[in-house]
Design a protein around this motif. Structure first.
Motif, PDB file in Angstrom:
ATOM      1  N   ASP A  28      -8.120  -7.022  -0.956  1.00  0.00           N
ATOM      2  CA  ASP A  28      -8.892  -5.912  -1.541  1.00  0.00           C
ATOM      3  C   ASP A  28      -8.214  -5.507  -2.848  1.00  0.00           C
ATOM      4  OD1 ASP A  28      -7.426  -3.945   1.052  1.00  0.00           O
ATOM      5  OD2 ASP A  28      -6.670  -4.204  -0.956  1.00  0.00           O
TER       6      ASP A  28
ATOM      7  N   ARG B  41     -13.208  -5.445 -11.040  1.00  0.00           N
ATOM      8  CA  ARG B  41     -14.447  -4.668 -11.050  1.00  0.00           C
ATOM      9  C   ARG B  41     -14.347  -3.449 -10.158  1.00  0.00           C
ATOM     10  NH1 ARG B  41     -18.427  -8.254 -13.339  1.00  0.00           N
ATOM     11  NH2 ARG B  41     -17.614 -10.258 -12.783  1.00  0.00           N
TER      12      ARG B  41
ATOM     13  N   LEU C 205       0.811  -1.224   0.000  1.00  0.00           N
ATOM     14  CA  LEU C 205       0.000   0.000   0.000  1.00  0.00           C
ATOM     15  C   LEU C 205       0.838   1.265   0.000  1.00  0.00           C
ATOM     16  CD1 LEU C 205      -3.060  -0.643   2.282  1.00  0.00           C
ATOM     17  CD2 LEU C 205      -3.011  -0.236  -0.139  1.00  0.00           C
TER      18      LEU C 205
ATOM     19  N   TRP D  94     -18.609 -13.370   1.474  1.00  0.00           N
ATOM     20  CA  TRP D  94     -17.711 -13.303   2.631  1.00  0.00           C
ATOM     21  C   TRP D  94     -18.402 -13.989   3.792  1.00  0.00           C
ATOM     22  CZ3 TRP D  94     -12.826 -12.227   3.105  1.00  0.00           C
ATOM     23  CH2 TRP D  94     -12.305 -11.932   4.350  1.00  0.00           C
TER      24      TRP D  94
ATOM     25  N   ASN E 206      -8.180   2.726  -3.386  1.00  0.00           N
ATOM     26  CA  ASN E 206      -9.410   3.276  -2.822  1.00  0.00           C
ATOM     27  C   ASN E 206      -9.579   4.700  -3.346  1.00  0.00           C
ATOM     28  OD1 ASN E 206      -7.588   4.775  -1.400  1.00  0.00           O
ATOM     29  ND2 ASN E 206      -8.356   4.228   0.613  1.00  0.00           N
ATOM     30  N   HIS E 207     -10.545   5.443  -2.799  1.00  0.00           N
ATOM     31  CA  HIS E 207     -10.886   6.731  -3.414  1.00  0.00           C
ATOM     32  C   HIS E 207      -9.738   7.725  -3.290  1.00  0.00           C
ATOM     33  CE1 HIS E 207     -11.946   6.892   0.774  1.00  0.00           C
ATOM     34  NE2 HIS E 207     -12.130   8.185   0.745  1.00  0.00           N
ATOM     35  N   VAL E 208      -8.927   7.604  -2.225  1.00  0.00           N
ATOM     36  CA  VAL E 208      -7.812   8.542  -2.038  1.00  0.00           C
ATOM     37  C   VAL E 208      -6.761   8.318  -3.126  1.00  0.00           C
ATOM     38  CG1 VAL E 208      -6.008   9.214  -0.446  1.00  0.00           C
ATOM     39  CG2 VAL E 208      -8.228   8.580   0.418  1.00  0.00           C
TER      40      VAL E 208
ATOM     41  N   LYS F  63     -19.076 -11.570  -8.937  1.00  0.00           N
ATOM     42  CA  LYS F  63     -20.009 -10.460  -8.712  1.00  0.00           C
ATOM     43  C   LYS F  63     -20.651 -10.515  -7.336  1.00  0.00           C
ATOM     44  CE  LYS F  63     -21.441 -10.158 -13.491  1.00  0.00           C
ATOM     45  NZ  LYS F  63     -22.475 -10.308 -14.465  1.00  0.00           N
TER      46      LYS F  63
ATOM     47  N   LYS G 123     -14.730   0.463 -11.235  1.00  0.00           N
ATOM     48  CA  LYS G 123     -15.680   1.371 -10.577  1.00  0.00           C
ATOM     49  C   LYS G 123     -14.990   2.669 -10.188  1.00  0.00           C
ATOM     50  CE  LYS G 123     -18.598   1.170  -6.524  1.00  0.00           C
ATOM     51  NZ  LYS G 123     -18.922   0.388  -5.362  1.00  0.00           N
ATOM     52  N   MET G 124     -13.765   2.571  -9.649  1.00  0.00           N
ATOM     53  CA  MET G 124     -13.022   3.774  -9.283  1.00  0.00           C
ATOM     54  C   MET G 124     -12.660   4.577 -10.540  1.00  0.00           C
ATOM     55  SD  MET G 124     -12.455   4.047  -6.018  1.00  0.00           S
ATOM     56  CE  MET G 124     -13.886   3.274  -5.353  1.00  0.00           C
TER      57      MET G 124
ATOM     58  N   ASP H 235     -19.389 -10.918  -4.280  1.00  0.00           N
ATOM     59  CA  ASP H 235     -18.654 -10.399  -3.111  1.00  0.00           C
ATOM     60  C   ASP H 235     -18.937 -11.233  -1.874  1.00  0.00           C
ATOM     61  OD1 ASP H 235     -19.228  -6.952  -4.071  1.00  0.00           O
ATOM     62  OD2 ASP H 235     -17.645  -8.344  -4.635  1.00  0.00           O
TER      63      ASP H 235
ATOM     64  N   LEU I 181     -19.831   5.348  -2.373  1.00  0.00           N
ATOM     65  CA  LEU I 181     -19.075   4.464  -3.256  1.00  0.00           C
ATOM     66  C   LEU I 181     -19.070   3.028  -2.795  1.00  0.00           C
ATOM     67  CD1 LEU I 181     -15.940   6.637  -4.049  1.00  0.00           C
ATOM     68  CD2 LEU I 181     -17.757   6.031  -5.596  1.00  0.00           C
ATOM     69  N   ARG I 182     -19.658   2.764  -1.623  1.00  0.00           N
ATOM     70  CA  ARG I 182     -19.627   1.400  -1.108  1.00  0.00           C
ATOM     71  C   ARG I 182     -20.583   0.509  -1.873  1.00  0.00           C
ATOM     72  NH1 ARG I 182     -20.218   2.748   5.184  1.00  0.00           N
ATOM     73  NH2 ARG I 182     -18.604   4.333   5.120  1.00  0.00           N
ATOM     74  N   ASN I 183     -20.233  -0.808  -1.938  1.00  0.00           N
ATOM     75  CA  ASN I 183     -21.146  -1.774  -2.558  1.00  0.00           C
ATOM     76  C   ASN I 183     -22.315  -2.041  -1.624  1.00  0.00           C
ATOM     77  OD1 ASN I 183     -19.374  -2.111  -4.646  1.00  0.00           O
ATOM     78  ND2 ASN I 183     -18.276  -3.753  -3.615  1.00  0.00           N
TER      79      ASN I 183
ATOM     80  N   MET J 134      -0.954  -2.571   7.022  1.00  0.00           N
ATOM     81  CA  MET J 134      -1.639  -1.318   6.700  1.00  0.00           C
ATOM     82  C   MET J 134      -2.886  -1.614   5.881  1.00  0.00           C
ATOM     83  SD  MET J 134       0.153   1.862   4.787  1.00  0.00           S
ATOM     84  CE  MET J 134      -0.808   3.027   3.871  1.00  0.00           C
ATOM     85  N   LYS J 135      -4.008  -1.014   6.239  1.00  0.00           N
ATOM     86  CA  LYS J 135      -5.254  -1.311   5.525  1.00  0.00           C
ATOM     87  C   LYS J 135      -5.696  -0.080   4.761  1.00  0.00           C
ATOM     88  CE  LYS J 135      -8.332  -4.694   7.164  1.00  0.00           C
ATOM     89  NZ  LYS J 135      -9.502  -5.024   7.937  1.00  0.00           N
ATOM     90  N   LEU J 136      -6.455  -0.312   3.710  1.00  0.00           N
ATOM     91  CA  LEU J 136      -6.975   0.803   2.923  1.00  0.00           C
ATOM     92  C   LEU J 136      -8.038   1.542   3.712  1.00  0.00           C
ATOM     93  CD1 LEU J 136      -7.600  -0.468  -0.688  1.00  0.00           C
ATOM     94  CD2 LEU J 136      -6.071   1.322   0.006  1.00  0.00           C
ATOM     95  N   LYS J 137      -8.129   2.873   3.487  1.00  0.00           N
ATOM     96  CA  LYS J 137      -9.175   3.648   4.148  1.00  0.00           C
ATOM     97  C   LYS J 137     -10.528   3.233   3.596  1.00  0.00           C
ATOM     98  CE  LYS J 137     -10.107   8.460   5.140  1.00  0.00           C
ATOM     99  NZ  LYS J 137      -9.869   9.837   4.786  1.00  0.00           N
ATOM    100  N   ILE J 138     -11.527   3.192   4.450  1.00  0.00           N
ATOM    101  CA  ILE J 138     -12.855   2.718   4.017  1.00  0.00           C
ATOM    102  C   ILE J 138     -13.470   3.739   3.070  1.00  0.00           C
ATOM    103  CG2 ILE J 138     -15.133   2.072   4.818  1.00  0.00           C
ATOM    104  CD1 ILE J 138     -13.977   1.130   7.338  1.00  0.00           C
ATOM    105  N   LEU J 139     -14.173   3.223   2.052  1.00  0.00           N
ATOM    106  CA  LEU J 139     -14.764   4.100   1.044  1.00  0.00           C
ATOM    107  C   LEU J 139     -15.878   4.940   1.653  1.00  0.00           C
ATOM    108  CD1 LEU J 139     -15.166   1.666  -1.957  1.00  0.00           C
ATOM    109  CD2 LEU J 139     -13.549   3.500  -1.756  1.00  0.00           C
ATOM    110  N   PRO J 140     -16.151   6.117   1.072  1.00  0.00           N
ATOM    111  CA  PRO J 140     -17.297   6.900   1.546  1.00  0.00           C
ATOM    112  C   PRO J 140     -18.604   6.176   1.210  1.00  0.00           C
ATOM    113  CG  PRO J 140     -16.308   7.904  -0.379  1.00  0.00           C
ATOM    114  CD  PRO J 140     -15.388   6.823   0.052  1.00  0.00           C
TER     115      PRO J 140
ATOM    116  N   ARG K  13      -3.101  -9.274  -2.406  1.00  0.00           N
ATOM    117  CA  ARG K  13      -4.005  -8.585  -1.502  1.00  0.00           C
ATOM    118  C   ARG K  13      -5.400  -9.180  -1.623  1.00  0.00           C
ATOM    119  NH1 ARG K  13      -1.987  -4.183   0.583  1.00  0.00           N
ATOM    120  NH2 ARG K  13      -4.006  -3.820   1.514  1.00  0.00           N
TER     121      ARG K  13
ATOM    122  N   SER L 172     -13.198  -9.762  -9.088  1.00  0.00           N
ATOM    123  CA  SER L 172     -13.887  -8.742  -8.300  1.00  0.00           C
ATOM    124  C   SER L 172     -12.947  -7.577  -7.991  1.00  0.00           C
ATOM    125  CB  SER L 172     -14.487  -9.339  -7.037  1.00  0.00           C
ATOM    126  OG  SER L 172     -13.521  -9.595  -6.079  1.00  0.00           O
TER     127      SER L 172
END
Lengths: 224, 125
Positions: A110, A151, A86, B55, A114-116, B51, A155-156, B53, B10-12, B1-7, A108, A148
């Motif tokens: 994910d 996809r 990352l 989990w 992401n959006h940033v 498609k 989307k981004m 997702d 934009l979330r599914n 380190m994790k990605l910041k959560i989407l707003p 990974r 996925s």
């Protein structure tokens, strides 16, 4: 006009790409085993089939990445950064000198973007690469997870507008696929025909055009 | 380190399926994950499964007299709930022994899925 911008190999692979109706390839060397001599040797101009040379940067951390970008930027046409970590993804998206960020989703769960990161990539015009090689080599659940991740990246791309590039990451002739087949595959994981065609024709050309202009900072070009 | 959560825009969109699984030999979360993915991949294919997702969020062991019963929650995409339910229905074997999956209900949040369908009577979660 179709281009494949991530091919590891030599002129034999380029001949095969020409036979499959590509108009140009970029032969990429790894930054771990880089030789200046090879970069000069493989640049040929053979009618309407062009070969560019590039380097794929493997960096351990953002500082290492900056040093390597500085080292290779003037020598090569195309700079690709090996994504997955990352911090490296973030550093590559924030650097306008980088051309392509390859497989940000590697190893990974994910998608790696992401959006940033997407906003930074679209500001600095860093292209995000979707590599077909990992789709071909995996099976079943890892392939489904990869789809996925693709996809998510698309989307981004629709929301933020960074360029996408589809390439084969080929090491031998068995990894190359024809451009029309790749467009058909891209439609299966959610791209429209226009987006898929752009990814293998218009976006690579933009990268080359941008690198011809000698840019210092965005908006400032050196003419002589 | 994790990605910041989407707003939120934009979330599914997700739904949470509560299920129970009755089996002859005890199952744990890894077994459930492998069976659900394998059945979905065989039935729907790789492209369609991507498609969903899918989990498997959490699995609880339920005290029962003669069978091994577990209850759990699966997260999936809002538009593909029927396909996931169909794939759950088609699971019939695990390591040669019989197993059956029932869906208890669907809800939009994990908390309401637990409260409505996974009733814990004096059990430690």
């Amino acid at each position: 006009m179709f281009f494949d911008f991530h091919v590891h190999g030599d002129s034999r692979l380029a001949l095969e790409a020409r036979r499959l109706e590509y108009n140009g390839v970029a032969i990429i060397q790894s930054s771990k085993k880089y030789s200046q001599k090879k970069s000069v040797e493989i640049k040929e101009f053979d009618g309407d089939f062009r070969i560019w040379s590039g380097v794929e940067i493997y960096a351990r951390n953002p500082e290492d990445l900056k040093k390597k970008v500085k080292k290779f930027r003037d020598k090569e046409d195309i700079l690709i950064v090996n994504g997955g970590n990352l911090k490296i993804n973030r550093a590559a998206c924030e650097d306008p000198r980088v051309d392509i960020l390859a497989h940000p989703y590697k190893n990974r769960r994910d998608s790696g973007i992401n959006h940033v990161l997407a906003k930074k990539a679209s500001e600095n015009e860093v292209a995000i690469e979707l590599g077909i090689a990992s789709l071909i080599k995996t099976r079943l659940s890892s392939r489904a997870r990869l789809l996925s991740q693709f996809r998510q990246i698309i989307k981004m791309h629709r929301k933020f507008g960074f360029p996408t590039i589809i390439s084969s990451n080929a090491y031998s002739i068995y990894d190359l696929r024809t451009p029309r087949d790749i467009i058909a595959l891209a439609r299966c994981f959610g791209m429209t025909v226009e987006e898929a065609e752009e990814s293998i024709s218009k976006n690579p050309v933009n990268i080359i055009e941008r690198n011809k202009i000698n840019t210092v900072v965005k908006g400032v070009n050196i003419i002589e | 380190m994790k990605l910041k959560i989407l707003p939120p825009t934009l979330r599914n969109d997700k739904r949470y399926i509560s299920f129970e699984a009755i089996s002859e030999i005890p199952l744990n979360r890894d077994d459930v994950i492998s069976r659900v993915w394998e059945t979905s991949l065989n039935f729907h294919g790789e492209c369609k499964t991507s498609k969903f997702d899918l989990w498997i969020m959490k699995v609880w062991k339920i005290e029962s007299i003669d069978n091994n019963v577990i209850k759990g929650i699966i997260q999936c995409s809002r538009n593909e709930v029927n396909s996931v339910r169909a794939a759950l229905l088609l699971i019939s074997k695990f390591s040669g022994r019989s197993v059956v999956f029932h869906t208890l209900g669907i809800s939009g949040t994990v908390k309401s899925a637990i409260k409505k369908f996974i009733i814990i009577e004096n059990q430690h979660k």
